[in-house]
Design a protein around this motif. Structure first.
Motif, PDB file in Angstrom:
ATOM      1  N   UNK A  29       0.835  -1.303   0.150  1.00  0.00           N
ATOM      2  CA  UNK A  29       0.110  -0.083  -0.019  1.00  0.00           C
ATOM      3  C   UNK A  29       0.687   1.327  -0.153  1.00  0.00           C
ATOM      4  N   UNK A  30       0.636   2.240  -0.650  1.00  0.00           N
ATOM      5  CA  UNK A  30       1.217   3.592  -0.951  1.00  0.00           C
ATOM      6  C   UNK A  30      -0.072   4.579  -1.215  1.00  0.00           C
ATOM      7  N   UNK A  31       0.447   5.398  -2.060  1.00  0.00           N
ATOM      8  CA  UNK A  31      -0.301   6.660  -2.567  1.00  0.00           C
ATOM      9  C   UNK A  31      -0.803   6.283  -3.895  1.00  0.00           C
ATOM     10  N   UNK A  32      -1.965   6.384  -4.363  1.00  0.00           N
ATOM     11  CA  UNK A  32      -2.604   6.258  -5.549  1.00  0.00           C
ATOM     12  C   UNK A  32      -3.308   7.144  -6.155  1.00  0.00           C
ATOM     13  N   UNK A  33      -3.602   7.620  -7.439  1.00  0.00           N
ATOM     14  CA  UNK A  33      -4.381   8.374  -8.062  1.00  0.00           C
ATOM     15  C   UNK A  33      -5.009   7.579  -8.964  1.00  0.00           C
ATOM     16  N   UNK A  34      -6.272   8.085  -8.979  1.00  0.00           N
ATOM     17  CA  UNK A  34      -7.408   7.351  -9.873  1.00  0.00           C
ATOM     18  C   UNK A  34      -8.029   8.263 -10.688  1.00  0.00           C
ATOM     19  N   UNK A  35      -7.370   8.644 -11.840  1.00  0.00           N
ATOM     20  CA  UNK A  35      -8.068   9.819 -12.885  1.00  0.00           C
ATOM     21  C   UNK A  35      -9.460   9.066 -13.745  1.00  0.00           C
ATOM     22  N   UNK A  45     -11.593   0.075  -3.733  1.00  0.00           N
ATOM     23  CA  UNK A  45     -10.964  -1.288  -3.343  1.00  0.00           C
ATOM     24  C   UNK A  45      -9.458  -0.845  -2.998  1.00  0.00           C
ATOM     25  N   UNK A  46      -8.690   0.133  -3.224  1.00  0.00           N
ATOM     26  CA  UNK A  46      -7.244   0.364  -2.944  1.00  0.00           C
ATOM     27  C   UNK A  46      -7.557   0.818  -1.675  1.00  0.00           C
ATOM     28  N   UNK A  47      -8.381   1.520  -1.225  1.00  0.00           N
ATOM     29  CA  UNK A  47      -8.526   2.145   0.091  1.00  0.00           C
ATOM     30  C   UNK A  47      -8.632   1.168   1.181  1.00  0.00           C
ATOM     31  N   UNK A  48      -9.584   0.155   0.585  1.00  0.00           N
ATOM     32  CA  UNK A  48      -9.923  -1.121   1.649  1.00  0.00           C
ATOM     33  C   UNK A  48      -8.627  -1.826   1.871  1.00  0.00           C
ATOM     34  N   UNK A  49      -7.511  -1.773   0.916  1.00  0.00           N
ATOM     35  CA  UNK A  49      -6.441  -2.409   0.975  1.00  0.00           C
ATOM     36  C   UNK A  49      -5.288  -1.713   1.607  1.00  0.00           C
TER      37      UNK A  49
END
Length: 199
Positions: A29-35, A45-49
């Motif tokens: 897990x790290x920092x993600x950007x979903x455009x 889903x990413x935040x849940x992980x």
């Protein structure tokens, strides 16, 4: 500003897109950007992980839906998801700020697409990944579903060209098939798939 965009699966928010899950399932897990995040299926889903996710979309309605889903699905961890209403043609993400940047099913004309993909590439941190998934140009003649306007379809090679010179190395750039069930039949859709890394 900019033409409307189409997203795969925007009518039902469940699990993540299959290609997003394939790429991100094994990542720390790290920092993600979903455009072009829509209702947030990938971002949630990413935040849940455990990821901290910035989800950006032009649609207030879609983001409101993502917000209500976040309250239910993330509970006390809802602060992992930052929802931003913005025109992607003008949005400038933090430079080198994200371990994973996703652009999934942004179906737009070449000029807007190129602008968004270049901004997305610039947002990838050292060691981070850019994932671009779209309805492939070949889907119009040989696949099923997706936009019927060839002007908003593109290939993985088009996406590679769009981000040329921004310091990312192509890991995979290819068409990918996925099975789609409709009207009691299973048919094949063709997606453009680009995965690139900043070394």
């Amino acid at each position: 500003m900019g033409p409307p965009v189409r997203r795969e699966g925007s009518g039902l928010v469940g699990g993540p897109n299959r290609w997003v899950e394939e790429v991100a399932a094994g990542l720390p897990a790290g920092r993600a950007l979903d455009l072009a995040a829509g209702e947030g299926r990938n971002a949630l889903w990413l935040a849940e992980r455990g990821w901290s996710v910035t989800a950006v979309d032009f649609s207030a309605v879609a983001l409101d839906r993502a917000r209500s889903l976040a309250v239910r699905r993330l509970a006390e961890s809802a602060d992992r998801l930052d929802l931003v209403e913005a025109d992607l043609g003008e949005y400038v993400p933090a430079r080198r700020g994200y371990d994973l940047v996703i652009v999934a099913y942004l179906q737009a004309g070449e000029e807007l697409r190129r602008r968004v993909l270049r901004a997305a590439a610039d947002a990838v941190a050292p060691g981070g990944l850019l994932l671009v998934v779209a309805h492939d140009s070949d889907n119009l003649a040989h696949g099923v579903g997706g936009p019927q306007d060839p002007a908003v379809l593109y290939t993985a090679d088009d996406a590679v060209s769009d981000i040329d010179g921004l310091g990312l190395r192509t890991v995979r750039a290819e068409p990918r098939s996925r099975e789609v069930s409709a009207d009691g039949r299973t048919r094949t859709a063709i997606d453009a798939f680009l995965l690139a890394r900043r070394e």
